[in-house]
Scaffold this motif. Structure first.
Motif, short mmCIF file in Angstrom:
data_model
loop_
_atom_site.label_atom_id
_atom_site.label_comp_id
_atom_site.label_asym_id
_atom_site.label_seq_id
_atom_site.Cartn_x
_atom_site.Cartn_y
_atom_site.Cartn_z
N SER A 35 -2.50 -12.25 -6.65
CA SER A 35 -3.14 -13.55 -6.76
C SER A 35 -3.83 -13.87 -5.44
N ASP A 36 -4.70 -14.83 -5.44
CA ASP A 36 -5.44 -15.24 -4.25
C ASP A 36 -6.42 -14.14 -3.84
N GLU A 37 -6.36 -13.65 -2.60
CA GLU A 37 -7.35 -12.70 -2.10
C GLU A 37 -6.86 -11.26 -2.19
N LEU A 38 -7.81 -10.33 -2.41
CA LEU A 38 -7.46 -8.90 -2.41
C LEU A 38 -7.05 -8.45 -1.02
N VAL A 39 -7.80 -8.87 -0.01
CA VAL A 39 -7.53 -8.44 1.36
C VAL A 39 -6.13 -8.91 1.77
N GLY A 40 -5.31 -7.97 2.20
CA GLY A 40 -3.94 -8.25 2.59
C GLY A 40 -2.93 -8.02 1.49
N SER A 41 -3.39 -7.76 0.25
CA SER A 41 -2.45 -7.53 -0.85
C SER A 41 -1.95 -6.09 -0.80
N ASN A 42 -0.81 -5.86 -1.47
CA ASN A 42 -0.12 -4.58 -1.32
C ASN A 42 0.39 -4.07 -2.67
N GLY A 43 -0.41 -4.17 -3.73
CA GLY A 43 0.04 -3.75 -5.04
C GLY A 43 -0.09 -2.25 -5.26
N GLY A 44 0.58 -1.77 -6.31
CA GLY A 44 0.44 -0.39 -6.72
C GLY A 44 1.31 0.58 -5.95
N VAL A 45 1.01 1.87 -6.11
CA VAL A 45 1.76 2.95 -5.45
C VAL A 45 0.78 3.98 -4.91
N GLY A 46 1.23 4.73 -3.90
CA GLY A 46 0.42 5.80 -3.34
C GLY A 46 -0.50 5.39 -2.21
N TRP A 47 -0.26 4.21 -1.64
CA TRP A 47 -1.14 3.70 -0.59
C TRP A 47 -0.48 3.72 0.77
N GLY A 48 -1.29 3.81 1.82
CA GLY A 48 -0.76 3.87 3.17
C GLY A 48 -0.70 2.53 3.86
N ASP A 49 -1.38 1.51 3.30
CA ASP A 49 -1.39 0.19 3.93
C ASP A 49 -1.96 -0.79 2.92
N VAL A 50 -2.04 -2.05 3.32
CA VAL A 50 -2.58 -3.10 2.45
C VAL A 50 -4.10 -2.98 2.37
N TRP A 51 -4.69 -3.73 1.46
CA TRP A 51 -6.15 -3.78 1.35
C TRP A 51 -6.76 -4.48 2.56
N GLY A 52 -7.83 -3.89 3.08
CA GLY A 52 -8.64 -4.54 4.09
C GLY A 52 -9.98 -4.90 3.49
N THR A 93 -11.31 -2.19 1.24
CA THR A 93 -11.00 -0.83 1.69
C THR A 93 -9.49 -0.67 1.75
N ARG A 94 -9.03 0.56 1.40
CA ARG A 94 -7.59 0.79 1.45
C ARG A 94 -7.30 2.26 1.71
N PRO A 95 -6.41 2.55 2.67
CA PRO A 95 -6.05 3.95 2.94
C PRO A 95 -5.01 4.46 1.95
N LEU A 96 -5.12 5.74 1.63
CA LEU A 96 -4.12 6.40 0.80
C LEU A 96 -2.90 6.77 1.65
N ALA A 97 -1.78 6.99 0.99
CA ALA A 97 -0.57 7.37 1.72
C ALA A 97 -0.75 8.70 2.42
N GLU A 98 -1.48 9.62 1.79
CA GLU A 98 -1.74 10.93 2.36
C GLU A 98 -3.18 11.33 2.06
#
Length: 281
Positions: A35-52, A93-98
């Motif tokens: 909810s609210d803004e995408l930037v800073g959210s942390n949903g899902g799996v397989g990611w290395g960090d939150v959305w920027g 933008t969002r980094p992958l875990a690997e």
């Protein structure tokens, strides 16, 4: 039990036993359920960090996207999706875990645009790169560019390995309707150090379409192509006030069946070896 009967039984067992999406072949999954803004959210799996990205350009909205697969199930988001507006190729933008360097990578997501957002030259793109900034013009991009970008045709669906040289257009989109995009990024020469020089695109595919993409991009020479990527980005360009794009149910995986909810017999499209791999999870 003969071989074909065994494979059918194997396929049925896999279909029943494995929830979707799931499995070791899924690199990353983002349901966009925040909810609210995408930037800073942390949903899902397989990611290395939150959305920027740029908060004012991306936000969660209570609009449900879904698409029924011919011959299969329905890709359905939850009550939310993400809205993109304004103009910046790095809005999210969002980094992958690997880092990903697999020989074949499937990318799939639901998308939708209002009437103005699919006008001539309007662009909604998802890119894969090893950088989180810049134009990403020489990286894989998929999404839409309205009316081939210059009005010379009605096709909107877009895929590119290098803007201006290695790109394709496929299929006119319907405004205010959900579409499902599936892309397959692959290496003609297998190996972690080899580059991604092939990109296949499907828009609103059926289960039986695995071997028949709408179109294929071939990049030769591939001196600037990537051998691996570790970042996903979302962006829009050409948007005017009131132009809006939506995205939902983003997946990165290694096989057709991990982005397409298809029945057991679709295992034959991936071959016996793929059936064994799925069953061994």
């Amino acid at each position: 039990m003969n071989r074909w009967c065994a494979l059918i039984c194997l396929g049925l067992a896999v279909l029943v036993a494995i929830p979707w999406p799931a499995g070791g072949g899924v690199f990353a999954y983002e349901p966009f359920s925040g909810s609210d803004e995408l930037v800073g959210s942390n949903g899902g799996v397989g990611w290395g960090d939150v959305w920027g990205g740029i908060p004012v350009n991306t936000e969660f909205t209570v609009i449900n996207l879904q698409f029924a697969i011919a011959g299969g199930g329905t890709i359905a988001g939850n009550s939310n999706s993400v809205l993109l507006q304004n103009n910046n190729i790095n809005s999210g933008t969002r980094p992958l875990a690997e880092p990903v360097d697999a020989n074949v990578v499937y990318v799939a997501f639901l998308m939708r645009g209002n009437t103005n957002a699919i006008g001539t030259g309007d662009q909604f793109l998802l890119w894969l790169d090893d950088l989180s900034s810049g134009s990403h013009a020489d990286a894989p991009n998929v999404g839409w560019i309205g009316n081939r970008g210059d009005g010379t045709g009605t096709e909107d669906g877009f895929a590119s390995l290098n803007f201006g040289d290695n790109e394709l257009f496929s299929t006119a989109l319907t405004a205010d309707a959900s579409h499902y995009l599936v892309a397959r990024l692959r290496k003609s020469v297998p190996g972690a150090a080899e580059v991604y020089d092939r990109l296949d695109l499907w828009l609103d595919p059926a289960c039986s379409d695995r071997t028949a993409p709408d179109a294929t991009v071939v990049q030769e020479p591939a001196a600037t192509a990537l051998a691996a990527f570790d970042t996903i980005g979302l962006g829009t360009t050409g948007f005017d006030g009131g132009d809006i794009a939506f995205i939902d149910e983003l997946r990165l995986a290694t096989s057709w069946l991990e982005v397409m909810p298809c029945p057991a017999l679709a295992l034959f499209a991936e071959g016996e070896e793929e059936a064994r791999r799925l069953a061994a999870r």
